[in-house]
Design a protein around this motif. Structure first.
Motif, PDB file in Angstrom:
ATOM      1  N   ASN A  54       0.710  -1.348   0.103  1.00 46.21           N
ATOM      2  CA  ASN A  54      -0.031  -0.073  -0.122  1.00 46.21           C
ATOM      3  C   ASN A  54       0.949   1.199   0.040  1.00 46.21           C
ATOM      4  OD1 ASN A  54      -2.418  -1.376  -0.159  1.00 46.21           O
ATOM      5  ND2 ASN A  54      -2.673  -1.429   2.175  1.00 46.21           N
ATOM      6  N   LYS A  55       1.904   1.231   0.740  1.00 41.96           N
ATOM      7  CA  LYS A  55       2.957   2.378   1.023  1.00 41.96           C
ATOM      8  C   LYS A  55       3.646   2.541  -0.551  1.00 41.96           C
ATOM      9  CE  LYS A  55       4.041   2.110   5.848  1.00 41.96           C
ATOM     10  NZ  LYS A  55       5.189   1.873   6.746  1.00 41.96           N
ATOM     11  N   LEU A  56       3.838   1.424  -1.309  1.00 38.71           N
ATOM     12  CA  LEU A  56       4.497   1.516  -2.522  1.00 38.71           C
ATOM     13  C   LEU A  56       3.549   2.149  -3.538  1.00 38.71           C
ATOM     14  CD1 LEU A  56       6.982   0.858  -4.185  1.00 38.71           C
ATOM     15  CD2 LEU A  56       6.311  -1.474  -4.503  1.00 38.71           C
ATOM     16  N   GLU A  57       2.242   1.397  -3.424  1.00 33.95           N
ATOM     17  CA  GLU A  57       1.311   2.044  -4.335  1.00 33.95           C
ATOM     18  C   GLU A  57       1.442   3.516  -4.298  1.00 33.95           C
ATOM     19  OE1 GLU A  57      -3.044   0.961  -5.714  1.00 33.95           O
ATOM     20  OE2 GLU A  57      -2.609   0.471  -3.745  1.00 33.95           O
ATOM     21  N   THR A  58       0.872   4.041  -3.094  1.00 37.25           N
ATOM     22  CA  THR A  58       0.992   5.661  -2.701  1.00 37.25           C
ATOM     23  C   THR A  58       2.217   6.312  -3.437  1.00 37.25           C
ATOM     24  OG1 THR A  58      -0.309   5.162  -0.568  1.00 37.25           O
ATOM     25  CG2 THR A  58       0.630   7.218  -0.886  1.00 37.25           C
ATOM     26  N   ILE A  59       3.382   5.949  -3.092  1.00 46.44           N
ATOM     27  CA  ILE A  59       4.540   6.176  -3.733  1.00 46.44           C
ATOM     28  C   ILE A  59       4.553   6.540  -5.281  1.00 46.44           C
ATOM     29  CG2 ILE A  59       7.151   6.071  -3.950  1.00 46.44           C
ATOM     30  CD1 ILE A  59       7.068   5.088  -0.895  1.00 46.44           C
ATOM     31  N   MET A  60       4.056   5.199  -5.840  1.00 45.09           N
ATOM     32  CA  MET A  60       3.849   5.292  -7.019  1.00 45.09           C
ATOM     33  C   MET A  60       2.879   6.334  -7.698  1.00 45.09           C
ATOM     34  SD  MET A  60       6.387   3.245  -8.021  1.00 45.09           S
ATOM     35  CE  MET A  60       6.016   2.833  -9.847  1.00 45.09           C
ATOM     36  N   LYS A  61       1.828   6.445  -7.109  1.00 45.93           N
ATOM     37  CA  LYS A  61       1.044   7.410  -7.829  1.00 45.93           C
ATOM     38  C   LYS A  61       1.381   8.759  -7.535  1.00 45.93           C
ATOM     39  CE  LYS A  61      -3.280   4.486  -6.647  1.00 45.93           C
ATOM     40  NZ  LYS A  61      -4.564   4.329  -5.766  1.00 45.93           N
TER      41      LYS A  61
END
Length: 107
Positions: A94-101
């Motif tokens: 979820n953290k990685l997804e937030t960073i990627m967005k």
């Protein structure tokens, strides 16, 4: 003396995982289980022995037939052991997804 096997080594094998999926919905005999695999019956019997030694499967004798079914308590213990790891990785993804967005939005 009954040899106690490591439950995680037991479920590492794809055939044994397939056997667990098969008997999850209904009790089955060794013959019925073996008919689902393209392998020799003694091989399936060895897999059943390992799963039984790990307490993942329970045997019930009905007449001359032995039926195998899941031991829900043992499956629950495995799930409880794995759950904290699943949560940890969910949080990381979820953290990685937030960073990627955020990164994608800056482009």
């Amino acid at each position: 003396m009954l040899l106690r096997r490591d439950v995680f080594q037991a479920i590492a094998d794809p055939t044994r995982r397939a056997i667990l999926v098969l008997v999850a919905s209904q009790s089955m005999t060794a013959g019925a289980i073996a008919s689902n695999f393209d392998t020799a019956r003694p091989t399936v019997s060895k897999h059943l022995q390992i799963l039984t030694e790990c307490d993942l499967l329970v045997q019930d004798q009905k007449g001359r037939e032995i039926y195998y079914h899941l031991n829900p308590q043992k499956i629950k213990e495995i799930a409880e052991f794995i759950e904290p790891f699943r949560k940890l990785w969910d949080e990381r993804f979820n953290k990685l997804e937030t960073i990627m967005k955020k990164y994608k939005a800056k482009k």
